[in-house]
Every structure is written in C-alpha cells, then in structure tokens.
Scaffold this active site. Structure first.
Site, PDB file in Angstrom:
ATOM      1  N   LYS A   1      17.775   7.923   2.269  1.00  0.00           N
ATOM      2  CA  LYS A   1      18.760   7.112   1.554  1.00  0.00           C
ATOM      3  C   LYS A   1      18.851   7.564   0.098  1.00  0.00           C
ATOM      4  CE  LYS A   1      19.274   4.422   5.126  1.00  0.00           C
ATOM      5  NZ  LYS A   1      20.395   4.643   6.009  1.00  0.00           N
TER       6      LYS A   1
ATOM      7  N   SER B   1      24.345   7.642   8.655  1.00  0.00           N
ATOM      8  CA  SER B   1      24.248   6.735   7.510  1.00  0.00           C
ATOM      9  C   SER B   1      24.398   7.460   6.172  1.00  0.00           C
ATOM     10  CB  SER B   1      22.929   5.960   7.539  1.00  0.00           C
ATOM     11  OG  SER B   1      21.839   6.798   7.230  1.00  0.00           O
TER      12      SER B   1
END
Length: 193
Positions: free
Chosen positions: A96, A54
């Site tokens: 993230k 990701s």
C-alpha cells in the site's frame, strides 16, 4: 631402512590427515559464509509478485517488484512511499501507499484525500473514493491506501477493520517495478519552499 620407510609413511599419513582436516575446515568456512550471505540478502532485499488490483494503475496483477528492507531501520516512513506491510493476523503481506504519518489528520472530501487539510495532488490513482471523516493517525502508526481508490477494490486504512498500521509491521519499501521495469511515482510535491 625399514625404520626410515616407516617414518616416511607416518609423515605422509600425518600430512594427508592435516590436508583432509584443512579441506573440511575450508568447506565449513565456505558453507558458513554462504549462510551469512543468504541471511544478509534475505533481510535486505526481496522480490514480490503483485497479487490483485488494489494498487492499480501503479501495479498490475502479476507485476514483479523489488523490495528494499534496510532503510526501515534507519529512516522514518515518508508520504508517498509504497510499503510492504506484514499482516500477521491475516497471514500475508499487503502493498500500500503511505499517505498519513504519525500525528497527521487524513480525510476524504469530494473524492480527494486531504492530509492536514491540504489536498494530495496525485497522478497515479484509479477511481473515486467515498467521503471519509477526518481521522488522526496515532503515534507510531501510518495511514495506508491502495492506488485503486474505487470502493471495494482495496482493503486499507480507510476500512475500520484495518485502520492505521503500526510502523513495526512495515517489512520494507518497493523501490522499482522489475516486470515491467519502471520507477515508482510519489504524489506531486506542490509546496512552495
């Protein structure tokens, strides 16, 4: 003579007991110091292994990164920080990039992220995200995305089941990749100050 010998033995026994007591106290102090040191290190830095894609191309699956956990107590998150986020409901942490701060409006148009109607010039992303209507980041929350913007590769704030993340879920910030060794890039700052 026997009295003197008994006194000498008693004195040696007392000295031996004091020496043993001092040794035990010294070991207790040493163990307490080690416990304190472990507590400080555990709560100020950490090593994390990247799992998944990701955050590709910034991180690869299996990369080892250094997390710093102290600044979250003294500084607010900043645009472009790579945060380690506790997800208690899932039982794991996610890594993230922060692209929206409290009060910001985030949207995606033609594959570009816009924050407060300004495009984010990014150099370390992969894929093209689908359009997303404008979302206002609530107070005490952040908007986070993976650097791999390909649909389905990153479950992040774009997903309604995740949404904006409460700031108290920030565990720390990634400051370096240790394997391979490199610094972490942030979005380009094109402001004309």
């Amino acid at each position: 003579m026997e009295n003197t010998l008994n006194k000498k033995v008693e004195k040696e026994n007392k000295e031996s007991e004091v020496q043993k007591k001092n040794t035990v106290v010294g070991w207790i102090k040493y163990c307490l110091f080690l416990l304190f040191l472990v507590f400080v290190v555990h709560n100020s830095i950490g090593l994390t292994t990247i799992s998944g894609f990701s955050m590709f191309p910034t991180f690869q699956d299996g990369d080892i990164v250094l997390e710093e956990k102290v600044s979250k107590y003294f500084n607010s998150p900043e645009m472009g920080d790579v945060a380690v986020i506790n997800r208690p409901e899932q039982g794991y942490k996610i890594i993230k990039r922060i692209i929206g701060l409290p009060g910001d409006t985030v949207e995606i148009k033609d594959g570009l992220f816009y924050v407060n109607q300004n495009p984010i010039p990014e150099i370390m992303t992969e894929g093209t995200p689908p359009d997303m209507d404008a979302i206002k980041v609530p107070e005490n929350h952040i908007f986070v995305v993976g650097d791999n913007r390909t649909p389905g590769e990153s479950i992040d704030s774009r997903d309604q089941s995740v949404g904006a993340i409460p700031k108290e879920e920030i565990d720390g910030y990634i400051i370096y990749s240790l394997k391979p060794f490199r610094s972490i890039s942030k979005p380009l700052d094109l402001s004309l100050n």
